[in-house]
Write a protein that holds these residues in place. Structure first.
Motif, PDB file in Angstrom:
ATOM      1  N   VAL A 162      -9.367   1.756 109.824  1.00  0.00           N
ATOM      2  CA  VAL A 162      -9.622   2.694 108.732  1.00  0.00           C
ATOM      3  C   VAL A 162      -8.952   4.045 108.961  1.00  0.00           C
ATOM      4  O   VAL A 162      -9.165   4.977 108.221  1.00  0.00           O
TER       5      VAL A 162
ATOM      6  N   LEU B 257     -13.207  -6.827 105.364  1.00  0.00           N
ATOM      7  CA  LEU B 257     -14.563  -6.302 105.323  1.00  0.00           C
ATOM      8  C   LEU B 257     -14.620  -5.033 104.477  1.00  0.00           C
ATOM      9  O   LEU B 257     -15.542  -4.841 103.676  1.00  0.00           O
TER      10      LEU B 257
ATOM     11  N   LEU C 273     -16.962  -4.420 101.400  1.00  0.00           N
ATOM     12  CA  LEU C 273     -17.935  -3.337 101.316  1.00  0.00           C
ATOM     13  C   LEU C 273     -17.828  -2.629  99.979  1.00  0.00           C
ATOM     14  O   LEU C 273     -18.823  -2.236  99.374  1.00  0.00           O
ATOM     15  N   ARG C 274     -16.581  -2.487  99.514  1.00  0.00           N
ATOM     16  CA  ARG C 274     -16.378  -1.885  98.191  1.00  0.00           C
ATOM     17  C   ARG C 274     -17.126  -2.695  97.136  1.00  0.00           C
ATOM     18  O   ARG C 274     -17.822  -2.152  96.296  1.00  0.00           O
TER      19      ARG C 274
ATOM     20  N   GLU D 192     -20.962  -2.452  97.308  1.00  0.00           N
ATOM     21  CA  GLU D 192     -21.559  -1.245  96.731  1.00  0.00           C
ATOM     22  C   GLU D 192     -21.800  -1.441  95.244  1.00  0.00           C
ATOM     23  O   GLU D 192     -22.818  -1.023  94.704  1.00  0.00           O
TER      24      GLU D 192
ATOM     25  N   ARG E 203     -24.725  -3.913  94.653  1.00  0.00           N
ATOM     26  CA  ARG E 203     -26.081  -3.407  94.830  1.00  0.00           C
ATOM     27  C   ARG E 203     -26.642  -2.853  93.524  1.00  0.00           C
ATOM     28  O   ARG E 203     -27.841  -2.701  93.369  1.00  0.00           O
ATOM     29  N   ASN E 204     -25.754  -2.553  92.581  1.00  0.00           N
ATOM     30  CA  ASN E 204     -26.224  -2.074  91.286  1.00  0.00           C
ATOM     31  C   ASN E 204     -26.487  -3.209  90.301  1.00  0.00           C
ATOM     32  O   ASN E 204     -27.207  -3.047  89.348  1.00  0.00           O
TER      33      ASN E 204
ATOM     34  N   ALA F 167     -29.934   1.545  92.036  1.00  0.00           N
ATOM     35  CA  ALA F 167     -29.280   0.780  93.095  1.00  0.00           C
ATOM     36  C   ALA F 167     -30.218   0.532  94.266  1.00  0.00           C
ATOM     37  O   ALA F 167     -30.984   1.407  94.663  1.00  0.00           O
ATOM     38  N   ALA F 168     -30.129  -0.670  94.817  1.00  0.00           N
ATOM     39  CA  ALA F 168     -30.833  -0.958  96.059  1.00  0.00           C
ATOM     40  C   ALA F 168     -30.124  -0.182  97.160  1.00  0.00           C
ATOM     41  O   ALA F 168     -28.909  -0.053  97.119  1.00  0.00           O
TER      42      ALA F 168
ATOM     43  N   ASP G 255     -16.086   4.256  96.079  1.00  0.00           N
ATOM     44  CA  ASP G 255     -15.335   3.235  96.822  1.00  0.00           C
ATOM     45  C   ASP G 255     -13.843   3.556  96.885  1.00  0.00           C
ATOM     46  O   ASP G 255     -13.115   3.001  97.692  1.00  0.00           O
TER      47      ASP G 255
ATOM     48  N   MET H  37     -12.763   4.743 100.336  1.00  0.00           N
ATOM     49  CA  MET H  37     -13.576   4.017 101.313  1.00  0.00           C
ATOM     50  C   MET H  37     -13.117   4.239 102.755  1.00  0.00           C
ATOM     51  O   MET H  37     -13.929   4.472 103.646  1.00  0.00           O
TER      52      MET H  37
ATOM     53  N   ARG I 112     -14.223   7.570 103.934  1.00  0.00           N
ATOM     54  CA  ARG I 112     -15.668   7.592 104.147  1.00  0.00           C
ATOM     55  C   ARG I 112     -16.049   6.911 105.450  1.00  0.00           C
ATOM     56  O   ARG I 112     -16.947   7.352 106.157  1.00  0.00           O
ATOM     57  N   LEU I 113     -15.370   5.799 105.730  1.00  0.00           N
ATOM     58  CA  LEU I 113     -15.712   5.079 106.955  1.00  0.00           C
ATOM     59  C   LEU I 113     -15.296   5.880 108.183  1.00  0.00           C
ATOM     60  O   LEU I 113     -15.973   5.875 109.203  1.00  0.00           O
TER      61      LEU I 113
ATOM     62  N   ALA J  28     -27.207   5.182  99.302  1.00  0.00           N
ATOM     63  CA  ALA J  28     -26.096   4.481  98.660  1.00  0.00           C
ATOM     64  C   ALA J  28     -24.948   4.251  99.640  1.00  0.00           C
ATOM     65  O   ALA J  28     -24.282   3.214  99.570  1.00  0.00           O
ATOM     66  N   THR J  29     -24.701   5.191 100.552  1.00  0.00           N
ATOM     67  CA  THR J  29     -23.492   5.082 101.368  1.00  0.00           C
ATOM     68  C   THR J  29     -23.742   4.581 102.790  1.00  0.00           C
ATOM     69  O   THR J  29     -22.864   3.971 103.383  1.00  0.00           O
TER      70      THR J  29
ATOM     71  N   PRO K 183     -25.678   2.138 103.845  1.00  0.00           N
ATOM     72  CA  PRO K 183     -25.584   0.679 104.018  1.00  0.00           C
ATOM     73  C   PRO K 183     -24.154   0.255 104.341  1.00  0.00           C
ATOM     74  O   PRO K 183     -23.920  -0.607 105.188  1.00  0.00           O
ATOM     75  N   THR K 184     -23.196   0.890 103.674  1.00  0.00           N
ATOM     76  CA  THR K 184     -21.793   0.555 103.924  1.00  0.00           C
ATOM     77  C   THR K 184     -21.370   1.004 105.321  1.00  0.00           C
ATOM     78  O   THR K 184     -20.703   0.268 106.053  1.00  0.00           O
TER      79      THR K 184
ATOM     80  N   ASP L 141     -22.917  -1.401 107.695  1.00  0.00           N
ATOM     81  CA  ASP L 141     -22.277  -2.719 107.655  1.00  0.00           C
ATOM     82  C   ASP L 141     -20.973  -2.720 108.442  1.00  0.00           C
ATOM     83  O   ASP L 141     -20.572  -3.730 109.003  1.00  0.00           O
ATOM     84  N   TYR L 142     -20.313  -1.568 108.458  1.00  0.00           N
ATOM     85  CA  TYR L 142     -19.033  -1.524 109.165  1.00  0.00           C
ATOM     86  C   TYR L 142     -19.205  -1.190 110.641  1.00  0.00           C
ATOM     87  O   TYR L 142     -18.648  -1.855 111.502  1.00  0.00           O
TER      88      TYR L 142
END
Lengths: 174, 564, 329
Positions: free
Chosen positions: A86, A146, A150-151, A154, A157-158, B265-266, B453, B456, B459-460, B491-492, B494-495, B498-499
Motif C-alpha cells: 500500500v 485484499l 476491502l473496498r 465497505e 456493509r451498507n 452501516a454495520a 474507498d 484506500m 488510508r491503509l 466505518a473505517t 473494520p477495514t 481486516d488488513y
C-alpha cells in the motif's frame, strides 16, 4: 557436499551482519529523511514500518538459510509485503527488495567469494532467494486483491440495510 | 568492469556504504505524484451549487488544467490575509515554528507512508512558505532564502494533495512545544482551496446532503423513521423487547443526536440499536430529530462557515421541540464541534436547562452552558449509580481493546468515562501500548473526510500504526474486538483491522453495554444484537461457529512480530 | 548550502563588528548601533506581539492531553487538561519553564538487547532546555555590567555559576552548557536527515549567531581577557544616556557587541519570536471549559442556514404519510 555445509555455516555465522546489510539496503530505498526516522526510532509502535522491516528481513533470512518450504517462505515475507503493497511504489519495487539479499550476501562474503569458491553453492543460495521473490510476488498480488476486496466490503456493509429499505419502498433517489 | 555474476562485481567496499536515496530535490521543488488510491475525487458541481460555493464545475484531480477562476492567486492571498486577521491560531502558527522536528514522526501518515511531506512541520510549511513570501518582511526581502515561495498551480495541487491527507487528528499538536496544531493549518488550507471551488466530493456531498436533509447520507425523514423502525424489529428478535421510537416529539426532555453513519452501516447500526434499547430500559424521555438527524458535521472538514451552517440545526431543533437538554451519541469529530465550537457558533443555549440526568439526578456541571452531554458521561454515571443490571459474562467471548478516537481524546479529554463503561460491560479488557492510546492515540486514517474507498491505499498507510498496535494486543492477549466511540472509526477501522490485524472486529461501546445488560422482561438471550449466537448462552447447537469466536485463540504471529 | 550561507553571513558580521569599530568612528558601533538595536528590538517585539494580540481568538481550541473535568468521581488531569484559569497558568508554566510537550517525547522502553532505552528525542528536550536556561543565566550574569552597585541576585547567580572554581576568572558552568547545547542543536540539525530536510537558512543563521555571541564572549573572558572595567564603563554610560567610549577595548568585544545588536534587531523579525509567541498559543493557553463557560467569537456573523420550515415544506407530505408530526398540516 563438504563445501556446501561450509558455505551454509559461514552464512549462518554471519547472518546477523547480512541481515543488517539487507535491512539497510531496503530502508535506503525510501527517501533519506524517512530512512533516518525509521532507522533511528526503535519503538515498534512509534515506528511500525521500521520495526517490521527489521524483524521481517531477519525472519526471511533465517527461512532461506534453513531451506524452508514455500509455505514458510510465504509466511516470512507477508509482513513486509503487506506494508509495501500500500505504499507509493511500483509492484516491481515492492517485491524487488528481496533481491537486495543477494547483494547483501555477496557484500558480506565478498572476500570468501572473490576467489571463486562456493560458486555452485552460491547459485543454489540465489535460487532460494528467487523462491522468496516469487513468494513475495504471490503475497503482493494477494494483498492487492485484499485491498480491492476491502473496498467492496465497505460498500457491502451498507447493503443489507439499503436493500431492506428498498424492499419496503422508502428509498428516495438522490 | 566485471560482469554481474562474477564476485568482483560486488565490491565489498562499495556495498558497505549504503546510502539512503538522497532527496532528489528540495521539498519545495518536488511536485506531487497523484496516484490512484492516494487522493479523493473532486467535489461535484451540483453539490457546490446546493451550498452556493464558488466555481462549481466538474473536473478531475488528474486534469492538468483544474479550471481555476480568473485571478485565483489574488483570491487565495486575500483569503489568507482575511484569515490572518480573524484567527490568532493561524497567524501565530505561521510565525512561531522553529522547525525542531519534534512533530515529524508523530503523524500516522508519515509513519505509514514515509513521505516527508507528511511530516506535520512540512505540511504546515506548504502554507507557511507562501505566507512568508507575501506577508513577512524577511520573506519579501530575501524570498527563497527566507523560506518564501511563489504561489503556483503546482503549489496549489500540493495543498490539495496534502491537506486532504491530514485527518486533523491533532496528535502532532500534543508534542509541539508551542502547541502548533496542524488541524488548524489544514482547516485553513482547505478553506483557502474552497475559495477556488476545490473540494473533495466525499466531504462536500455529505455537507450538501446534510444542509438539505439534515444528515450526511441524505436520508429523508420518512426514510429515517423507517430505518429506526426496522432496527426495533432486530432488537425484538434479539431481546424480545418491543420498543417505541420517539421521533420529532415535542416536549421530550432530551434531544438525542448521533452521527448518521450509525443509521445505515454495520457495525454502527448495532450501536444505534443499543442507544434505543438502553434509553428504553432506563425510561429516558428523549426524541430523535429528522431535521437535526446528524451529530456529525463534515462542515468541520470544509470551513468554519460550513460547520456553523450545519450545526445551527441542533439548537434550532432543540428550541422548536422544547426539550430541556441535548445528549450526543458516540462520535469523534461531532464532539470536537460540540465541545469546542457549538456554543460559540450557535449559542447561547439559554432556552435550555442545565443537563440533569433523569435517571440519577446528577447535574452535568461541565455542560452547564452548552447543555450537551456525551452519552459516555451519561452512561458512566448511570452505571456508577447501579441503575443498569449488567451481566458482563455475556461478553466473555469478547476480548476487547479500546481505541481512543482523536477528537474525544485531544479536543475534549474524555478518556476515563468510556473505560469505566467498558470495564463494567466486559470482563476481558486490554489496553493497547501506552504510546498509542489516550492523548497519544493513533488515528484510524479515515478522519476529517478521508474515509472513502477512493484513497484506500493512503488510508491503509495512515491506519498502519493503529493496526499495528491492534495486532500486538491480538497476538498477546487474544483480543478479538476493538471498541471505539466514533462513527468514522466504526466505518473505517473494520477495514484497517481486516488488513493489518485480520480477525479483530469493531464495535461501539454502547453495543457492549446493551449486550451485557439484563433487561426487564427480556427473553432468554441467545443472540446478540448482531443476531449472532452468544457462546455459552445455549445457542451454539443451532449455529455452530460465530465469526466472533473465530479469532479467539491468540495466534502466534508470522514473520517475527509476535516475539516481544 | 543553507548552512554555508548562514555561516558566511555570521562570520562576515563578526568581522564587520571587529574591524568596523577600528575603521569607522567608534561611536557608530559602540553607541549608535546598540541604541538602535535596543530600539528595534523593543519596538519590533512590541509591534509583533501587539499584532498577534490584535488578532482575535474566535474559538476555544485547546489541545487536551489528559482526562477532562466531568463527573466528580473521575479524576481530572488538571495540568494536562485545565478547566479554569489557574490550571491553565499551571499548564503554561510547565510548558514555558520546562518545555512539557517536548518532554512528552521520552519513552522508556525495556529492550532485550540493551536493557532500558530512552527515546532519543529526550536529547532534543535536554538540549533545548539547557540552551534556554543557560542563556537566561548568562543574561542575568551580564546585568553586572549594566548596574552599579551590582544587585545581590546577580552576584549570587555568578557565584553559583562559577562554583567549580576552575581557572581564573572561574569558568561558568552555563558558558559550557550554552556552547555545548548550541553545538548539539546544530549537530542535530545537520546530522538528522529529517531535520536537515525541513531546515531553512534562517534556522542555521540563528544558531550560528548565538554560537558566535557565546563563543566570542567566552573567548574574551578566558583567553584574550578584555578590559572588563572599560566595558562596564561603556555599558553604564549607555544605560545613563551619557555615552562615552573608553579607549583600549579590544576589537573582539566590538565583534561580540555587533553580533548582539544583530541578534536584537533580528529577534522580532524571524523565528526567534517563538519565545513570546508561546504565551499566546490558543491550543495551550485556553481552558477546556467551552461546554461550561460560553466563549464569544468577536467577528461572528450570521450564515445562511436551511430552516426547519424550508425542510418541512420539502418533505411535509412524506412526513405525514410516515406518521411523523409536522408543524403545519
Amino acid at each position: 557436499m563438504v563445501e556446501r555445509a561450509v558455505l551454509l555455516d559461514l552464512l549462518k555465522r554471519r547472518a546477523e551482519a547480512i541481515a543488517t546489510r539487507w535491512y539497510d539496503a531496503v530502508l535506503a530505498e525510501y527517501p533519506e529523511q524517512t530512512y533516518a526516522a525509521w532507522k533511528r526510532e526503535s519503538n515498534r509502535f512509534a515506528n511500525p514500518v521500521g520495526h517490521s522491516l527489521r524483524a521481517g528481513t531477519r525472519t526471511i533470512l533465517d527461512a532461506v538459510l534453513e531451506g524452508a518450504d514455500a509455505e514458510a517462505l510465504r509466511g516470512a515475507v507477508t509482513d513486509i509485503v503487506r506494508i509495501r503493497a500500500v505504499q507509493q511504489m511500483s509492484p516491481s519495487a515492492a517485491v524487488g527488495f528481496v533481491f537486495r539479499l543477494k547483494d547483501a550476501i555477496r557484500a558480506e562474503l565478498g572476500d570468501e567469494l572473490r576467489n571463486g569458491s562456493f560458486r555452485d553453492e552460491m547459485a543454489e543460495m540465489e535460487q532460494r532467494v528467487d523462491a522468496v521473490a516469487l513468494a513475495a510476488f504471490d503475497v503482493f498480488a494477494e494483498q492487492r486483491e485484499l485491498v480491492s476486496e476491502l473496498r467492496i466490503n465497505e460498500l457491502k456493509r451498507n447493503i443489507p440495510w439499503a436493500t431492506g429499505r428498498t424492499n419496503r419502498g422508502v428509498v428516495e433517489p438522490g | 568492469m566485471s560482469r554481474f555474476d562474477e564476485p568482483d562485481y560486488y565490491k565489498k567496499e562499495e556495498l558497505v556504504q549504503i546510502q539512503p536515496k538522497p532527496p532528489r530535490t528540495p521539498w519545495m521543488e518536488t511536485p506531487v505524484d497523484f496516484r490512484p488510491g492516494t487522493y479523493i475525487y473532486p467535489g461535484k458541481a451540483k453539490n457546490l451549487k446546493v451550498l452556493d460555493l464558488p466555481n462549481p464545475r466538474d473536473w478531475a484531480v488528474t486534469d492538468v488544467d483544474w479550471q481555476l477562476p480568473e485571478g485565483w492567486q489574488k483570491t487565495i492571498l486575500e483569503g489568507m490575509a482575511d484569515r490572518l486577521k480573524r484567527f490568532r491560531s493561524f497567524k501565530l502558527f505561521m510565525d512561531i515554528c522553529v522547525r525542531c522536528g519534534a512533530c515529524a514522526d508523530k503523524c500516522h501518515f508519515f509513519i505509514g507512508s514515509g513521505d516527508p511531506k507528511n511530516m506535520p512541520v512540512l505540511r504546515a510549511e506548504l502554507l507557511r512558505s507562501v505566507y512568508r513570501k507575501d506577508f513577512t518582511a524577511l520573506g519579501k526581502v530575501f524570498g527563497k532564502l527566507a523560506g518564501g515561495r511563489e504561489l503556483t498551480v503546482d503549489v496549489l495541487k500540493e495543498w490539495f494533495y496534502y491537506f486532504y491527507q491530514c485527518t486533523e487528528c491533532r496528535r502532532c499538536s500534543v508534542f509541539c512545544p508551542y502547541g502548533i496544531d496542524t488541524a488548524e493549518i489544514t482547516m485553513m488550507g482547505r478553506e483557502l482551496l474552497g475559495l477556488l471551488g476545490l473540494y473533495v466530493n466525499w466531504v462536500i456531498e455529505p455537507v450538501a446532503n446534510c444542509f438539505r436533509t439534515g444528515n450526511h447520507l441524505g436520508i429523508t425523514p420518512h426514510g429515517l423513521a423507517d430505518t429506526l423502525e426496522f432496527m426495533t424489529e432486530d432488537i425484538e428478535e434479539a431481546t424480545g423487547i418491543k420498543i417505541d421510537v420517539p421521533i420529532n416529539k415535542k416536549g421530550a426532555e432530551i434531544l438525542f443526536f448521533t452521527p448518521s453513519g450509525d443509521y445505515v452501516a454495520a457495525p454502527g447500526i448495532y450501536t444505534c440499536m443499543s442507544y434505543m434499547l438502553l434509553f428504553n430500559e432506563l425510561g429516558v424521555d428523549y426524541t430523535w430529530s429528522t431535521y437535526a438527524s446528524d451529530g456529525g458535521n463534515f462542515g468541520l472538514f470544509t470551513s468554519h462557515e460550513a460547520m456553523k451552517r450545519l450545526n445551527a440545526k441542533v439548537y434550532a431543533e432543540a428550541k422548536r421541540l422544547g426539550v430541556k437538554w441535548i445528549m450526543g451519541g458516540e462520535c469523534g469529530h461531532m464532539w470536537r464541534v460540540v465541545n469546542q465550537y457549538m456554543d460559540t457558533m450557535n449559542g447561547p443555549a439559554d432556552f435550555l436547562e442545565v443537563p440533569k440526568s433523569p435517571v440519577t439526578g446528577t447535574v452535568f456541571e461541565n455542560a452547564r452552558s452548552t447543555k450537551a452531554v456525551h452519552i459516555m458521561e451519561f452512561m458512566s454515571d448511570v452505571i456508577r449509580h447501579g441503575k443498569l443490571k449488567l451481566d458482563p459474562s455475556r461478553n466473555d467471548h469478547i476480548r476487547v481493546t479500546f481505541h481512543d478516537s482523536c477528537n474525544p481524546a485531544r479536543a475534549m479529554g474524555i478518556l476515563e468515562e468510556p473505560r469505566y463503561v467498558i470495564r463494567h460491560a466486559c470482563n476481558h479488557f486490554y489496553e493497547m501500548p501506552e504510546n498509542t492510546i489516550r492523548e497519544q492515540t493513533f488515528c484510524c486514517g479515515g478522519g476529517a473526510g478521508l474515509g472513502t474507498d477512493e484513497n484506500m491505499e493512503m488510508r491503509l498507510r495512515g491506519g498502519m500504526p493503529r493496526g499495528n498496535a491492534v495486532r500486538y494486543v491480538q497476538e498477546r492477549y487474544g483480543v478479538n474486538q476493538l471498541a471505539a466511540m466514533c462513527a468514522i472509526d466504526r466505518a473505517t477501522l473494520p477495514t484497517v483491522c481486516d488488513y493489518w490485524a485480520p480477525g479483530v472486529q469493531v464495535t461501539g461501546i454502547s453495543e457492549l453495554v446493551a449486550n451485557a445488560t439484563v433487561f426487564k422482561g427480556e427473553k432468554r438471550r441467545t443472540h446478540n444484537l448482531r443476531l449472532e449466537p452468544i457462546p455459552g448462552m445455549g445457542a451454539e447447537d443451532e449455529e455452530s461457529e460465530a465469526d466472533l469466536v473465530g479469532a479467539g485463540a491468540p495466534g502466534e504471529g508470522q514473520g517475527g512480530m509476535g516475539h516481544e | 548550502m543553507n548552512v554555508l550561507i548562514s555561516l558566511v553571513v555570521v562570520a562576515c558580521l563578526l568581522i564587520v563588528g571587529m574591524f568596523g569599530a577600528t575603521i569607522a568612528p567608534q561611536w557608530i558601533f559602540a553607541v549608535a548601533l546598540p541604541y538602535a538595536a535596543v530600539a528595534v528590538f523593543a519596538i519590533g517585539l512590541a509591534v509583533r506581539i501587539m499584532k498577534w494580540a490584535g488578532v482575535p481568538v474566535p474559538f476555544r481550541i485547546p489541545t487536551t492531553c489528559g482526562q477532562q473535568r466531568s463527573l466528580p468521581w473521575i479524576r481530572q488531569q488538571k495540568l494536562e487538561n485545565p478547566s479554569n484559569k489557574l490550571q491553565v497558568l499551571g499548564r503554561m508554566a510547565l510548558e514555558i519553564l520546562f518545555f512539557r510537550s517536548l518532554a512528552r517525547n521520552t519513552r522508556t522502553e525495556l529492550r532485550k538487547e540493551r536493557g532500558l532505552v530512552y527515546g532519543t528525542d529526550l536529547f532534543l528536550w535536554i538540549g533545548a532546555l539547557a540552551m534556554h536556561w543557560a542563556l537566561a543565566v548568562v543574561l542575568i550574569r551580564h546585568l553586572r555590567l549594566f548596574t552599579d552597585p551590582v544587585p545581590a541576585f546577580v552576584t549570587f547567580t555568578e557565584k553559583a555559576d562559577g562554583f567549580l572554581e576552575i581557572g581564573l576568572p572561574p569558568v561558568n558552568i552555563t558558558t559550557v552548557v550554552l556552547l555545548c547545547a548550541l553545538l548539539y542543536l546544530l549537530y542535530r540539525r545537520l546530522a538528522n536527515a529529517r531535520v536537515r530536510y525541513i531546515s531553512l537558512p534562517e534556522d542555521y543563521f540563528a544558531l550560528f549567531l548565538l554560537l558566535g555571541i557565546a563563543g566570542s564572549g567566552a573567548w574574551m573572558r578566558h583567553i584574550s581577557h578584555t578590559d572588563v572595567a572599560g566595558v562596564k564603563e561603556l555599558a553604564l554610560s549607555l544605560v545613563h544616556f551619557s555615552p562615552m567610549v573608553p579607549t583600549g577595548i579590544s576589537p573582539l568585544f566590538f565583534g561580540h557587541l555587533f553580533l548582539v545588536c544583530v541578534l536584537l534587531m533580528y529577534f522580532p523579525l524571524g523565528k526567534l519570536v517563538h519565545g513570546p509567541g508561546v504565551f499566546l498559543s490558543p491550543t495551550r493557553n485556553m481552558a477546556n471549559n467551552n461546554r461550561a463557560v460560553r466563549h464569544v467569537n468577536p467577528w461572528d456573523y450570521p450564515v445562511k442556514v436551511h430552516t426547519y420550515e424550508e425542510y418541512e415544506d420539502e418533505f411535509r407530505e412524506k412526513m405525514i404519510a410516515a406518521g411523523l408530526p409536522v408543524d403545519k398540516e
